[in-house]
Design a protein around this motif. Structure first.
Motif, mmCIF file in Angstrom:
data_model
loop_
_atom_site.group_PDB
_atom_site.id
_atom_site.type_symbol
_atom_site.label_atom_id
_atom_site.label_comp_id
_atom_site.label_asym_id
_atom_site.label_seq_id
_atom_site.Cartn_x
_atom_site.Cartn_y
_atom_site.Cartn_z
ATOM 1 N N ALA A 114 16.960 31.817 -6.300
ATOM 2 C CA ALA A 114 17.037 30.932 -7.471
ATOM 3 C C ALA A 114 18.454 30.946 -8.033
ATOM 4 O O ALA A 114 18.958 29.929 -8.511
ATOM 5 N N LEU A 137 -3.301 24.051 -4.160
ATOM 6 C CA LEU A 137 -3.019 25.141 -3.227
ATOM 7 C C LEU A 137 -3.482 26.502 -3.736
ATOM 8 O O LEU A 137 -4.110 27.257 -2.985
ATOM 9 N N PRO A 138 -3.190 26.867 -4.990
ATOM 10 C CA PRO A 138 -3.784 28.120 -5.473
ATOM 11 C C PRO A 138 -5.309 28.106 -5.438
ATOM 12 O O PRO A 138 -5.933 29.132 -5.146
ATOM 13 N N PRO A 155 15.101 25.446 -5.001
ATOM 14 C CA PRO A 155 14.131 26.546 -5.080
ATOM 15 C C PRO A 155 12.712 26.001 -5.176
ATOM 16 O O PRO A 155 12.446 25.082 -5.945
ATOM 17 N N ARG A 156 11.826 26.590 -4.382
ATOM 18 C CA ARG A 156 10.438 26.149 -4.362
ATOM 19 C C ARG A 156 9.524 27.362 -4.279
ATOM 20 O O ARG A 156 9.860 28.374 -3.684
ATOM 21 N N ARG A 157 8.328 27.252 -4.861
ATOM 22 C CA ARG A 157 7.324 28.302 -4.758
ATOM 23 C C ARG A 157 6.609 28.121 -3.410
ATOM 24 O O ARG A 157 5.803 27.197 -3.243
ATOM 25 N N GLN A 164 0.490 34.387 -6.137
ATOM 26 C CA GLN A 164 0.014 33.318 -5.253
ATOM 27 C C GLN A 164 -0.532 32.120 -5.994
ATOM 28 O O GLN A 164 -1.410 31.410 -5.500
ATOM 29 N N GLN A 165 -0.020 31.889 -7.203
ATOM 30 C CA GLN A 165 -0.361 30.654 -7.902
ATOM 31 C C GLN A 165 0.832 30.065 -8.646
ATOM 32 O O GLN A 165 0.677 29.307 -9.576
ATOM 33 N N GLY A 166 2.030 30.413 -8.184
ATOM 34 C CA GLY A 166 3.229 29.754 -8.698
ATOM 35 C C GLY A 166 3.820 30.338 -9.951
ATOM 36 O O GLY A 166 4.838 29.858 -10.433
ATOM 37 N N GLY A 167 3.227 31.389 -10.489
ATOM 38 C CA GLY A 167 3.658 31.873 -11.796
ATOM 39 C C GLY A 167 4.584 33.072 -11.803
ATOM 40 O O GLY A 167 5.105 33.432 -12.848
ATOM 41 N N ALA A 185 7.347 33.684 -19.817
ATOM 42 C CA ALA A 185 7.560 32.800 -18.681
ATOM 43 C C ALA A 185 6.268 32.163 -18.216
ATOM 44 O O ALA A 185 5.214 32.762 -18.282
ATOM 45 N N HIS A 186 6.391 30.959 -17.740
ATOM 46 C CA HIS A 186 5.247 30.252 -17.157
ATOM 47 C C HIS A 186 4.097 30.155 -18.137
ATOM 48 O O HIS A 186 2.936 30.193 -17.763
ATOM 49 N N CYS A 245 4.268 29.719 -2.186
ATOM 50 C CA CYS A 245 2.810 29.927 -2.234
ATOM 51 C C CYS A 245 2.062 28.644 -2.520
ATOM 52 O O CYS A 245 0.864 28.561 -2.251
ATOM 53 N N LEU A 246 2.728 27.667 -3.093
ATOM 54 C CA LEU A 246 2.032 26.413 -3.338
ATOM 55 C C LEU A 246 2.757 25.203 -2.775
ATOM 56 O O LEU A 246 2.542 24.080 -3.219
ATOM 57 N N THR A 247 3.588 25.448 -1.752
ATOM 58 C CA THR A 247 4.181 24.358 -0.986
ATOM 59 C C THR A 247 3.399 24.230 0.313
ATOM 60 O O THR A 247 3.397 25.150 1.125
ATOM 61 N N GLU A 258 10.735 24.983 -11.069
ATOM 62 C CA GLU A 258 10.215 24.849 -9.713
ATOM 63 C C GLU A 258 8.877 24.122 -9.704
ATOM 64 O O GLU A 258 8.582 23.352 -8.796
ATOM 65 N N ILE A 259 8.049 24.369 -10.721
ATOM 66 C CA ILE A 259 6.771 23.676 -10.818
ATOM 67 C C ILE A 259 7.005 22.215 -11.193
ATOM 68 O O ILE A 259 6.391 21.304 -10.632
ATOM 69 N N THR A 294 9.526 32.652 -3.936
ATOM 70 C CA THR A 294 10.528 31.586 -3.959
ATOM 71 C C THR A 294 11.425 31.587 -2.729
ATOM 72 O O THR A 294 11.950 32.631 -2.328
ATOM 73 N N GLY A 323 2.832 37.447 -4.423
ATOM 74 C CA GLY A 323 2.619 38.101 -5.710
ATOM 75 C C GLY A 323 1.369 37.545 -6.353
ATOM 76 O O GLY A 323 0.256 37.920 -6.027
ATOM 77 N N ASP A 334 7.756 25.879 -15.307
ATOM 78 C CA ASP A 334 9.171 26.174 -15.073
ATOM 79 C C ASP A 334 9.737 25.101 -14.151
ATOM 80 O O ASP A 334 9.014 24.219 -13.692
ATOM 81 N N GLY A 337 10.936 31.315 -14.421
ATOM 82 C CA GLY A 337 9.668 31.446 -13.708
ATOM 83 C C GLY A 337 9.565 32.689 -12.845
ATOM 84 O O GLY A 337 8.663 32.789 -12.019
ATOM 85 N N HIS A 338 10.494 33.625 -13.008
ATOM 86 C CA HIS A 338 10.518 34.823 -12.164
ATOM 87 C C HIS A 338 10.204 36.061 -12.989
ATOM 88 O O HIS A 338 10.894 36.351 -13.957
#
Lengths: 151, 263
Positions: free
Chosen positions: A106, B36-37, A53-55, A38-41, B178-179, A57-59, B96-97, A46, A36, B94, A128-129
């Protein structure tokens, strides 16, 4: 290095700084986690890593060597729906489905740590979703229907 | 796509320091929520990357009357940290971050084109925290505000917070979705009584958080409009979240709320 995806060990060829999302989608062909923002937001990438739960895209895949990754395909078998999936279905909590895998994973993690979450707990867990279709209410209703019940 | 740069994964603090060297051309990856982003979007093209997540830099404890937090302590693990650090940590992005982002990474996060980052810098400044870092010239130990004003190119090893009796106050402005990034936040740490040695810091007004000496002097002098003095300490810019004008209008009120919040 290897990771375990939905119970199956996978030897990974991608470099250690490759995002887990790219490893899952491009190297392993697991398409349910989405690219989506691709920066965790946005939360659409997920997955569960060792139940958390982890993102994706940034793991960095190298940071989770040996870990167990669960995607939506891994929740239940091909002939049955996991209770979370059933609740989303029953409450019309999915329209286009883009956010749904992330929302549901999640939710699985939430119910694992808080079997009877309040509405506020649910909002906090899904904060965060992003969903562009449903307006969120039906998603919250679906999760609330699972509180204190089947997981 | 195969990496065209070297990736190292040290497994001890000494290995991490050796791999970092003088920091030239090195990209440090802790939680990865920023790097990473940046890699995905092509904003960063490293020559050598060091993943420090397994380098044993996540330890903590008491050290000479201070609370020590290893550089890779997660933001989530700061829930029990002294106020206002724990409050600021709870508002980062959030869960997860927060589960993977680190105090060291947050300390080194700069303002992007669109939004401020590094929300933990101001509470750390207010708490009088010091940073232990490696790099050219060996190991340094300095106040957070000096570290932030420095040239960069350091590997954060740990952050120490003096363990002294204190009151703290905190106020923030954010967007209700959010976020959301925190547009502005004010952190104040004062002694149990009065304002001797009070420390005030603000985030969201520049490339990194800054201390507010004009507010501190005004509080110590008992001036009624101490909160207004913050405009002498900061020079905000426009970004995607808010204009400089808006920030200047809102900031004195936030400072005032943080003062009222002292507890």
């Amino acid at each position: 290095m290897h990771i375990v995806v939905n119970g199956v060990q996978q030897d990974i060829e991608s470099g250690p700084l490759t995002p887990l999302l790219e490893v899952l989608r491009e190297e392993l062909g697991v398409l349910s986690p989405k690219a989506g923002c691709q920066q965790g937001g946005c939360g659409t990438c997920t997955v569960l890593v060792d139940g958390e739960p982890r993102r994706a895209c940034l793991t960095a895949v190298g940071a989770i060597a040996g870990s167990e990754v669960t995607t939506i395909e891994g929740l239940a078998g091909p002939d049955e729906l996991h209770p979370v999936q059933q609740a989303f279905h029953d409450h019309y909590a999915a329209q286009c489905g883009f956010c749904s895998p992330g929302m549901m994973l999640a939710t699985v993690a939430l119910l694992d740590r808080t079997p009877s979450p309040s509405r506020e707990d649910i909002v906090d867990a899904l904060r965060g979703h992003v969903c562009r279709c449903t307006g969120y209410v039906k998603i919250l209703d679906a999760v609330e229907s699972l509180a204190g019940g089947a997981r | 796509m195969p990496p065209t740069f070297e990736v190292l994964q040290p497994t001890s603090p000494d290995e991490a320091v050796a791999a970092f060297g003088d920091g030239d051309g090195v990209t440090v990856v802790a939680g990865g929520t920023i790097v990473l982003p940046d890699l995905t979007y092509g904003r960063l093209r490293p020559r050598r990357a060091i993943m420090i997540g397994d380098a044993g830099l996540d330890g903590g404890g008491r050290e000479n009357g201070a609370l020590r937090y290893g550089a890779t302590t997660t933001v989530a693990a700061l829930a029990d940290a002294p106020e206002p650090l724990s409050r600021a940590a709870g508002h980062v992005a959030d869960r997860e971050i927060r589960a993977v982002g680190t105090i060291g990474g947050n300390l080194c996060a700069g303002h992007t084109d669109s939004a401020p980052r590094g929300d933990l810098q101001a509470p750390l400044i207010a708490l009088g925290a010091t940073v232990r870092s490696a790099g050219a010239g060996g190991e340094h130990n300095e106040p957070v505000e000096d570290f932030l004003a420095g040239a960069g190119g350091r590997l954060v090893l740990s952050i120490d917070i003096p363990d002294t009796p204190r009151r703290s106050g905190y106020a923030r402005l954010d967007r209700p979705h959010a976020h959301s990034y925190t547009i502005l936040a004010v952190s104040i740490v004062a002694p149990p009584d009065g304002f001797e040695g009070v420390r005030v810091a603000v985030s969201g007004t520049g490339p990194h958080a800054v201390r507010c000496p004009a507010v501190e002097r005004a509080l110590l002098a008992g001036e009624a409009d101490a909160a207004e003095r913050v405009l002498d300490d900061v020079d905000p810019s426009d970004d995607a979240l808010a204009s400089a004008w808006y920030r200047k209008r809102v900031l004195p009120t936030l400072v005032s709320r943080a003062i009222d919040d002292l507890h």
